[in-house]
Design a protein around this motif. Structure first.
Motif, PDB file in Angstrom:
ATOM      1  N   GLN A 138       0.814  -1.226   0.000  1.00  0.00           N
ATOM      2  CA  GLN A 138       0.000   0.000   0.000  1.00  0.00           C
ATOM      3  C   GLN A 138       0.847   1.276   0.000  1.00  0.00           C
ATOM      4  O   GLN A 138       0.310   2.376  -0.097  1.00  0.00           O
ATOM      5  CB  GLN A 138      -0.919   0.028   1.234  1.00  0.00           C
ATOM      6  CG  GLN A 138      -2.069  -0.962   1.169  1.00  0.00           C
ATOM      7  CD  GLN A 138      -1.684  -2.310   1.751  1.00  0.00           C
ATOM      8  OE1 GLN A 138      -0.651  -2.434   2.391  1.00  0.00           O
ATOM      9  NE2 GLN A 138      -2.516  -3.321   1.527  1.00  0.00           N
ATOM     10  N   ALA A 139       2.165   1.137   0.105  1.00  0.00           N
ATOM     11  CA  ALA A 139       3.026   2.311   0.236  1.00  0.00           C
ATOM     12  C   ALA A 139       3.224   3.007  -1.105  1.00  0.00           C
ATOM     13  O   ALA A 139       3.299   2.360  -2.151  1.00  0.00           O
ATOM     14  CB  ALA A 139       4.371   1.896   0.822  1.00  0.00           C
ATOM     15  N   TRP A 140       3.366   4.319  -1.065  1.00  0.00           N
ATOM     16  CA  TRP A 140       3.587   5.096  -2.286  1.00  0.00           C
ATOM     17  C   TRP A 140       4.072   6.498  -1.928  1.00  0.00           C
ATOM     18  O   TRP A 140       3.793   7.012  -0.851  1.00  0.00           O
ATOM     19  CB  TRP A 140       2.307   5.221  -3.116  1.00  0.00           C
ATOM     20  CG  TRP A 140       1.141   5.810  -2.383  1.00  0.00           C
ATOM     21  CD1 TRP A 140       0.279   5.151  -1.552  1.00  0.00           C
ATOM     22  CD2 TRP A 140       0.716   7.182  -2.381  1.00  0.00           C
ATOM     23  NE1 TRP A 140      -0.652   6.028  -1.046  1.00  0.00           N
ATOM     24  CE2 TRP A 140      -0.414   7.276  -1.541  1.00  0.00           C
ATOM     25  CE3 TRP A 140       1.180   8.330  -3.019  1.00  0.00           C
ATOM     26  CZ2 TRP A 140      -1.091   8.469  -1.314  1.00  0.00           C
ATOM     27  CZ3 TRP A 140       0.519   9.539  -2.795  1.00  0.00           C
ATOM     28  CH2 TRP A 140      -0.610   9.584  -1.958  1.00  0.00           C
ATOM     29  N   GLY A 141       4.785   7.115  -2.841  1.00  0.00           N
ATOM     30  CA  GLY A 141       5.135   8.519  -2.762  1.00  0.00           C
ATOM     31  C   GLY A 141       6.007   8.889  -1.581  1.00  0.00           C
ATOM     32  O   GLY A 141       6.554   8.043  -0.874  1.00  0.00           O
ATOM     33  N   VAL A 142       6.136  10.188  -1.373  1.00  0.00           N
ATOM     34  CA  VAL A 142       6.936  10.721  -0.274  1.00  0.00           C
ATOM     35  C   VAL A 142       6.050  10.849   0.961  1.00  0.00           C
ATOM     36  O   VAL A 142       5.018  11.527   0.926  1.00  0.00           O
ATOM     37  CB  VAL A 142       7.547  12.089  -0.642  1.00  0.00           C
ATOM     38  CG1 VAL A 142       8.352  12.645   0.531  1.00  0.00           C
ATOM     39  CG2 VAL A 142       8.425  11.968  -1.890  1.00  0.00           C
TER      40      VAL A 142
END
Length: 331
Positions: A138-142
């Motif tokens: 589910q992780a993404w972006g900064v």
């Protein structure tokens, strides 16, 4: 298993007591990993020591260095965890949000209020959660991962100087939270498949002026030739004391007439600016070169201005870039 690159920059999390009785960054990236051996259960983690700095000494040059380290290693890793001091972490998170756009891979910043050197500390929990999030599908972006929160890089602010829950998401939901060691995502990955874009140019010639009652206007002409953009932290929804008849208005008008940008924001922590509400703001809003930060955080305003100026040849180009929403910085 996911491959994660830990990029260490210093900060409280990596500090040891000095002979003088203070704290200074001294713990290496490899030592950080050794303090939390259970990280090896989450994925394969490599580490590099980019800086050994208190975060008060981290600025545009270091943002460029961190972005370059991510870029150089982007194809080799599934995610990145950056350990960083808390005082300027929100600035770095905002800057990386503009310098690393549309990343499908997570770029996670974390740190702590107590050194990992101490027995009772938030450092080990924060580092574990940051790596766990970076390994999550589910992780993404900064993002900033701190205490039990995952916060979008453009919406994060340090709101407490000593407490473990030091960071807040301003006027926007947290991306995810932790319940014990269980990750509960709230905001999904954005739709679309644009390739990641890296930027390396910044123009740090940005001056922030906080208005106070009774302030004189003669400071603004002194900025000419030294700065390219002026951020005015105004009262309430925004405006200038004296309206369009006052010396502050005349100074801002002359600043913009010289080809510079003037960005109005607010000293109020929530809900943003709106120059159109009061007459003291409406005249300023009409000046060529004046833009509003609206509900952007102060950290995002400053970092985005430096980025926009770095990509632009004209004030109009910088203004257009500044007003373009990026990673939910403008709602």
């Amino acid at each position: 298993m996911k491959k994660i690159l830990l990029i260490a920059t210093g900060g409280t999390i990596a500090s040891r007591p000095t002979a003088e009785g203070g704290l200074a960054p001294a713990i290496t990236s490899d030592e950080l990993l050794a303090f939390v051996p259970e990280l090896a259960d989450l994925g394969r983690i490599d580490a590099i020591q980019l800086y050994h700095l208190d975060s008060t000494s981290i600025g545009p040059a270091q943002w460029q260095g961190i972005a370059a380290a991510v870029r150089q290693n982007y194809d080799r890793y599934d995610g990145f965890v950056i350990t960083h001091g808390t005082d300027t972490m929100a600035y770095t998170a905002a800057a990386l949000s503009y310098m690393i756009q549309d990343s499908r891979k997570p770029v996670v910043l974390t740190g702590s209020q107590k050194s990992i050197y101490n027995r009772d500390t938030d450092a080990r929990n924060n580092l574990w959660r940051a790596v766990f999030y970076a390994c999550s599908p589910q992780a993404w972006g900064v993002q900033i991962v701190f205490d039990n929160s995952v916060i979008l890089g453009t919406r994060a602010r340090k709101t407490r100087t000593k407490s473990f829950n030091a960071f807040s998401s301003i006027d926007y939901p947290e991306t995810a939270i932790f319940r014990d060691r269980r990750l509960i995502p709230f905001l999904p990955r954005p739709l679309g498949s644009r390739p990641v874009r890296f930027y390396d140019k910044l123009d740090p010639a940005v001056f922030v002026l906080r208005l106070v009652p009774g302030m004189r206007a003669d400071i603004i002409p002194l900025l000419e030739g030294r700065y390219h953009a002026l951020v005015l932290e105004s009262f309430g929804v925004g405006g200038l004391p004296g309206g369009d008849d006052g010396p502050l208005f005349a100074a801002v008008r002359d600043w913009c007439a010289a080809g510079h940008l003037a960005v109005f924001t607010t000293q109020v922590p929530h809900e943003g600016s709106d120059l159109a509400v009061y007459e003291v703001g409406r005249a300023a809003k009409a000046l060529p070169g004046v833009v509003e930060a609206r509900d952007m955080t102060p950290e995002a305003v400053i970092a985005k201005l430096m980025w926009a100026l770095g990509q632009s040849q004209t004030r109009e180009q910088a203004q257009q870039l500044f007003l373009t929403p990026i990673q939910r910085d403008i709602l």
